[in-house]
Design a protein around this motif. Structure first.
Motif, PDB file in Angstrom:
ATOM      1  N   LEU A  61       0.820  -1.213   0.000  1.00  0.00           N
ATOM      2  CA  LEU A  61       0.000   0.000   0.000  1.00  0.00           C
ATOM      3  C   LEU A  61       0.857   1.267   0.000  1.00  0.00           C
ATOM      4  O   LEU A  61       0.494   2.273  -0.601  1.00  0.00           O
ATOM      5  CB  LEU A  61      -0.951   0.007   1.196  1.00  0.00           C
ATOM      6  N   LEU A  62       1.995   1.203   0.686  1.00  0.00           N
ATOM      7  CA  LEU A  62       2.872   2.369   0.763  1.00  0.00           C
ATOM      8  C   LEU A  62       3.708   2.544  -0.502  1.00  0.00           C
ATOM      9  O   LEU A  62       4.161   3.654  -0.801  1.00  0.00           O
ATOM     10  CB  LEU A  62       3.793   2.249   1.981  1.00  0.00           C
ATOM     11  N   LEU A  70      -4.463   7.748   0.645  1.00  0.00           N
ATOM     12  CA  LEU A  70      -4.703   7.199   1.988  1.00  0.00           C
ATOM     13  C   LEU A  70      -3.649   7.723   2.951  1.00  0.00           C
ATOM     14  O   LEU A  70      -2.453   7.683   2.654  1.00  0.00           O
ATOM     15  CB  LEU A  70      -4.637   5.667   1.969  1.00  0.00           C
ATOM     16  N   GLY A  71      -4.103   8.171   4.101  1.00  0.00           N
ATOM     17  CA  GLY A  71      -3.159   8.591   5.128  1.00  0.00           C
ATOM     18  C   GLY A  71      -2.501   7.381   5.784  1.00  0.00           C
ATOM     19  O   GLY A  71      -2.964   6.247   5.639  1.00  0.00           O
ATOM     20  N   ILE A  72      -1.453   7.641   6.527  1.00  0.00           N
ATOM     21  CA  ILE A  72      -0.723   6.573   7.217  1.00  0.00           C
ATOM     22  C   ILE A  72      -1.641   5.836   8.194  1.00  0.00           C
ATOM     23  O   ILE A  72      -1.642   4.605   8.258  1.00  0.00           O
ATOM     24  CB  ILE A  72       0.509   7.147   7.951  1.00  0.00           C
ATOM     25  N   ALA A  73      -2.444   6.571   8.938  1.00  0.00           N
ATOM     26  CA  ALA A  73      -3.354   5.934   9.910  1.00  0.00           C
ATOM     27  C   ALA A  73      -4.361   5.037   9.198  1.00  0.00           C
ATOM     28  O   ALA A  73      -4.686   3.937   9.684  1.00  0.00           O
ATOM     29  CB  ALA A  73      -4.074   6.992  10.740  1.00  0.00           C
ATOM     30  N   GLU A  74      -4.849   5.465   8.032  1.00  0.00           N
ATOM     31  CA  GLU A  74      -5.806   4.657   7.276  1.00  0.00           C
ATOM     32  C   GLU A  74      -5.160   3.373   6.761  1.00  0.00           C
ATOM     33  O   GLU A  74      -5.770   2.303   6.789  1.00  0.00           O
ATOM     34  CB  GLU A  74      -6.396   5.456   6.113  1.00  0.00           C
ATOM     35  N   ILE A  75      -3.924   3.459   6.314  1.00  0.00           N
ATOM     36  CA  ILE A  75      -3.228   2.245   5.878  1.00  0.00           C
ATOM     37  C   ILE A  75      -3.062   1.305   7.065  1.00  0.00           C
ATOM     38  O   ILE A  75      -3.291   0.102   6.937  1.00  0.00           O
ATOM     39  CB  ILE A  75      -1.876   2.590   5.218  1.00  0.00           C
ATOM     40  N   GLY A  76      -2.705   1.850   8.217  1.00  0.00           N
ATOM     41  CA  GLY A  76      -2.614   1.036   9.422  1.00  0.00           C
ATOM     42  C   GLY A  76      -3.926   0.325   9.714  1.00  0.00           C
ATOM     43  O   GLY A  76      -3.950  -0.872  10.009  1.00  0.00           O
ATOM     44  N   ASP A  83      -4.099   1.590  15.943  1.00  0.00           N
ATOM     45  CA  ASP A  83      -3.303   2.663  16.535  1.00  0.00           C
ATOM     46  C   ASP A  83      -2.194   3.075  15.566  1.00  0.00           C
ATOM     47  O   ASP A  83      -1.295   2.283  15.263  1.00  0.00           O
ATOM     48  CB  ASP A  83      -2.717   2.165  17.864  1.00  0.00           C
ATOM     49  N   ALA A  84      -2.249   4.324  15.089  1.00  0.00           N
ATOM     50  CA  ALA A  84      -1.292   4.795  14.084  1.00  0.00           C
ATOM     51  C   ALA A  84       0.147   4.776  14.594  1.00  0.00           C
ATOM     52  O   ALA A  84       1.061   4.397  13.854  1.00  0.00           O
ATOM     53  CB  ALA A  84      -1.666   6.205  13.623  1.00  0.00           C
ATOM     54  N   SER A  85       0.369   5.168  15.844  1.00  0.00           N
ATOM     55  CA  SER A  85       1.746   5.187  16.351  1.00  0.00           C
ATOM     56  C   SER A  85       2.301   3.767  16.475  1.00  0.00           C
ATOM     57  O   SER A  85       3.486   3.536  16.222  1.00  0.00           O
ATOM     58  CB  SER A  85       1.835   5.932  17.685  1.00  0.00           C
ATOM     59  N   HIS A  86       1.449   2.826  16.827  1.00  0.00           N
ATOM     60  CA  HIS A  86       1.871   1.423  16.880  1.00  0.00           C
ATOM     61  C   HIS A  86       2.223   0.932  15.472  1.00  0.00           C
ATOM     62  O   HIS A  86       3.221   0.228  15.272  1.00  0.00           O
ATOM     63  CB  HIS A  86       0.758   0.573  17.499  1.00  0.00           C
ATOM     64  N   VAL A  88       3.365   2.758  13.002  1.00  0.00           N
ATOM     65  CA  VAL A  88       4.657   3.358  12.638  1.00  0.00           C
ATOM     66  C   VAL A  88       5.801   2.574  13.279  1.00  0.00           C
ATOM     67  O   VAL A  88       6.791   2.247  12.610  1.00  0.00           O
ATOM     68  CB  VAL A  88       4.706   4.852  13.041  1.00  0.00           C
ATOM     69  N   ARG A  89       5.667   2.231  14.564  1.00  0.00           N
ATOM     70  CA  ARG A  89       6.719   1.465  15.253  1.00  0.00           C
ATOM     71  C   ARG A  89       6.915   0.092  14.600  1.00  0.00           C
ATOM     72  O   ARG A  89       8.050  -0.362  14.418  1.00  0.00           O
ATOM     73  CB  ARG A  89       6.392   1.305  16.736  1.00  0.00           C
TER      74      ARG A  89
END
Length: 106
Positions: A61-62, A70-76, A83-86, A88-89
């Motif tokens: 997707l990226l 799509l934003g990063i949180a939406e892909i997550g 959880d978007a920060s999770h 990213v980690r």
């Protein structure tokens, strides 16, 4: 053959937040213990297969421009991580870079 069925079920349902081995086992008519035993025979774990699947889909997707809207949180969310920060980690740990960096370096 059973391991392939488990892997297929995980690929089908990876986007479900909170997906459990028990849910996959029930879908396949297995006990949770049998599912874990089957995967262990192949040196695999449910959590490992699920994470591998989620990260492979996230990488796709990226890397494809058609998903740039799509934003990063939406892909997550689309890979089952609310959880978007999770997310990213996990990308940093499993893919070697943040989602934004992966998007920029395609």
């Amino acid at each position: 053959a059973m391991r392939e069925r488990v892997q297929h079920a995980i690929r089908e349902r990876h986007a479900e937040s909170g997906l459990t081995a028990a849910a996959i086992a029930a879908q396949l008519g297995l006990s949770e213990r049998s599912l874990h035993r089957c995967l262990a025979e192949g040196q695999q774990s449910f959590a490992g297969l699920l994470m591998d699947c989620r990260m492979a889909v996230a990488r796709r997707l990226l890397s494809e421009p058609r998903f740039d809207r799509l934003g990063i949180a939406e892909i997550g969310r689309r890979v089952g991580l609310a959880d978007a920060s999770h997310f990213v980690r996990l990308c940093k740990r499993h893919l070697g870079a943040t989602p934004g960096a992966l998007r920029r370096t395609r």
